[in-house]
Design an enzyme around this catalytic site. Structure first.
Site, short mmCIF file in Angstrom:
data_model
loop_
_atom_site.label_atom_id
_atom_site.label_comp_id
_atom_site.label_asym_id
_atom_site.label_seq_id
_atom_site.Cartn_x
_atom_site.Cartn_y
_atom_site.Cartn_z
N LYS A 180 -56.16 28.84 40.18
CA LYS A 180 -54.82 28.37 39.84
C LYS A 180 -53.86 29.54 40.04
O LYS A 180 -54.26 30.70 39.96
CB LYS A 180 -54.76 27.91 38.37
CG LYS A 180 -53.68 26.87 38.12
CD LYS A 180 -54.13 25.47 38.54
CE LYS A 180 -53.06 24.44 38.28
NZ LYS A 180 -53.60 23.08 38.45
P1 NAD Z 1 -43.89 18.07 38.05
O1 NAD Z 1 -43.23 19.38 37.97
O2 NAD Z 1 -43.72 17.25 39.27
O3 NAD Z 1 -43.49 17.17 36.78
C1 NAD Z 1 -43.60 17.62 35.47
C2 NAD Z 1 -42.87 16.65 34.58
O4 NAD Z 1 -43.06 17.01 33.22
C3 NAD Z 1 -41.35 16.62 34.80
O5 NAD Z 1 -40.87 15.32 34.66
C4 NAD Z 1 -40.84 17.51 33.67
O6 NAD Z 1 -39.50 17.23 33.31
C5 NAD Z 1 -41.79 17.10 32.58
N1 NAD Z 1 -41.84 18.07 31.49
C6 NAD Z 1 -41.85 19.42 31.56
N2 NAD Z 1 -41.85 19.94 30.33
C7 NAD Z 1 -41.89 18.90 29.48
C8 NAD Z 1 -41.90 18.78 28.07
N3 NAD Z 1 -41.92 19.88 27.30
N4 NAD Z 1 -41.93 17.55 27.52
C9 NAD Z 1 -41.93 16.46 28.32
N5 NAD Z 1 -41.92 16.48 29.65
C10 NAD Z 1 -41.88 17.70 30.21
O7 NAD Z 1 -45.46 18.35 37.78
P2 NAD Z 1 -46.70 17.43 38.18
O8 NAD Z 1 -47.22 17.91 39.48
O9 NAD Z 1 -46.35 16.00 38.01
O10 NAD Z 1 -47.77 17.87 37.08
C11 NAD Z 1 -47.84 17.26 35.78
C12 NAD Z 1 -49.20 17.51 35.16
O11 NAD Z 1 -50.21 16.99 36.03
C13 NAD Z 1 -49.55 18.99 34.96
O12 NAD Z 1 -50.37 19.10 33.82
C14 NAD Z 1 -50.38 19.32 36.19
O13 NAD Z 1 -51.22 20.42 36.01
C15 NAD Z 1 -51.14 18.01 36.33
N6 NAD Z 1 -51.71 17.76 37.66
C16 NAD Z 1 -50.90 17.75 38.77
C17 NAD Z 1 -51.46 17.46 40.01
C18 NAD Z 1 -50.62 17.35 41.25
O14 NAD Z 1 -51.17 16.93 42.28
N7 NAD Z 1 -49.34 17.65 41.24
C19 NAD Z 1 -52.84 17.23 40.13
C20 NAD Z 1 -53.63 17.24 38.97
C21 NAD Z 1 -53.04 17.51 37.75
#
Ligand code: NAD
Length: 424
Positions: free
Chosen positions: A113
């Site tokens: 990561k």
């Molecule tokens: P992103 O940046 O696209 O979206 C994150 C979202 O969370 C946004 O809407 C943001 O406003 C919101 N957010 C941030 N802080 C917050 C808070 N304190 N309270 C409520 N909402 C909050 O990120 P993403 O890629 O969608 O990732 C989200 C989760 O999924 C993370 O845990 C990430 O590790 C996990 N994940 C992502 C992927 C991927 O392919 N992008 C794959 C597996 C897991």
């Protein structure tokens, strides 16, 4: 037996949480002491400073990390997070979970990561480009298609992956699309990658609801986080006929018991950038959203939001962990006693993202590209296999579903390490 001598480098609540999960899983499968510590702790890490010239001519220095947890089972794989609260301990925990996830779903990868301490919303487009390129420049000798393959995570996206791929390619002197995944299609990205994580989350939710004999068109869903994963989960679940009754981002949430129009919410966020003031329902706080009565609760933002304070108050039937590490160890203990909630643990639930990243990497290495239908069909096949394996392990050993998933993932990494010898 001597124990590991480990510094306080990664010390943080989230790293302790990942270690606690590891210890429980290792105990459950009686993992030999001789292999435990080197399976548990990250193999190596890199910390860098990233000077960026700002619009006003000044220079800001940002700090970034890359942690390669396991490189014994293939190139390490994992996203890069741009967020103001990033710490090296958080990055290490996320890298650890990537190891178990890749191993659980049968990918030939280790886990890694990356992260940069920055609020990307405070940067202009060109500052963000400079930061992204500088990060990759610092990582050039640490990553690579056969060493470590980054991808997007919170605060990063396709465009950033494109810049990073270009910086790496310029450095090595030839186009090297396989160095990162989650790229724009024009740069060798895969069909279906943008929606892969959310599509996988929604697919697993549908499968578990089927097992529970709950019709998906009667299901109500609350989603915390409306970024890549949260919004794609909402779209896919809506397509399956579920009703999305709450969504949120860092500015707060929206609740509408009659159902939120997801297309309208997406259109709103396109220009407003945040959900705040979206008129598709009543405002709701992120804390209250988690305690809403709903069929499916999807944390899709950050870690450690389900705690011993709210675990007993959840009113969902399915808790689908789209985010990594949303549930603390103490909350887990409470949820284990609640037989009214089916947990889909993060390492299984959000594995669609890394599965399609693997497909993207394969397409880049072979220069042979697949259709969206081919990608999704293969994705669902791999998710079915992983789900069946986790549920079989759960039944066989009477484990919680998290313990079942972790013991499978951890057991396979440990077995490979033991077979290779002490060095890797
Ligand atoms: P992103 O940046 O696209 O979206 C994150 C979202 O969370 C946004 O809407 C943001 O406003 C919101 N957010 C941030 N802080 C917050 C808070 N304190 N309270 C409520 N909402 C909050 O990120 P993403 O890629 O969608 O990732 C989200 C989760 O999924 C993370 O845990 C990430 O590790 C996990 N994940 C992502 C992927 C991927 O392919 N992008 C794959 C597996 C897991």
């Amino acid at each position: 037996m001597s124990k590991a001598i480990i510094s306080s480098l990664y010390d943080s609540d989230v790293f302790k949480m990942a270690c606690r999960q590891f210890d429980q899983a290792a105990d459950a499968i009686s993992l030999p002491e001789a292999i435990r510590d080197r399976t548990k702790y990250p193999r190596r890490c890199m910390a860098v400073t990233l000077p960026v010239r700002r619009k006003d001519g000044s220079v800001t220095v940002f700090e970034g990390y890359r942690v390669q947890h396991n490189v014994s089972t293939g190139p390490s794989k994992g996203g890069i997070r741009f967020h103001q609260d990033v710490t090296i301990g958080e990055v290490a925990a996320l890298a650890m979970w990537m190891s178990w996830k890749c191993s659980l779903v049968g990918l030939p990868y280790g886990g890694a990561k990356g992260g940069v301490i920055v609020d990307p919303k405070q940067l202009s487009e060109s500052e963000l480009e400079h930061l992204s390129r500088r990060y990759m420049q610092e990582m050039v000798n640490f990553v690579g298609p056969h060493m470590d393959v980054p991808a997007p995570d919170v605060g990063t996206n396709e465009k950033i992956m494109g810049w990073m791929m270009d910086t790496y390619s310029t450095h090595v002197g030839h186009l090297s699309p396989a160095v990162v995944t989650g790229k724009p299609i024009a740069l060798g990205g895969s069909q279906g990658r943008r929606e892969a994580t959310g599509a996988g989350v929604a697919y697993l939710i549908k499968k578990y609801l089927e097992d529970m004999k709950v019709p998906i068109n009667k299901a109500t869903v609350a989603i915390q986080g409306f970024g890549n994963v949260g919004s794609e989960t909402a779209i896919a679940l809506e397509n399956f006929g579920a009703k999305i009754i709450a969504i949120s981002d860092y500015t707060g949430g929206i609740h509408n018991a009659k159902g939120i129009n997801i297309k309208k919410a997406l259109a709103y966020i396109q220009y407003a950038k945040v959900l705040k003031d979206f008129d598709g329902g009543q405002p709701i706080s992120n804390e209250d959203l988690l305690e809403l009565k709903c069929t499916v609760l999807v944390p899709a933002a950050l870690e450690r939001v389900i705690t011993d304070k709210n675990a007993a108050k959840l009113k969902c039937r399915v808790l689908a962990e789209a985010a990594n590490g949303p549930t603390t160890n103490a909350a887990d203990k409470i949820l284990e006693k609640r037989d009214d909630i089916e947990l889909i643990p993060d390492v299984l639930c959000n594995s669609g993202g890394v599965i399609v990243s693997y497909f993207e990497w394969l397409q880049n290495l072979s220069n042979f590209y697949w259709t969206r239908d081919e990608v999704l069909e293969k994705l669902y096949g791999m998710l079915d296999k992983a789900k069946d394996a986790v549920d079989a392990q759960k039944r066989k050993f009477k484990f919680s579903r998290r313990l079942a998933a972790l013991t499978l993932g951890i057991g396979r990494v440990a077995e490979a390490k033991a077979a290779r010898g002490l060095f890797p």
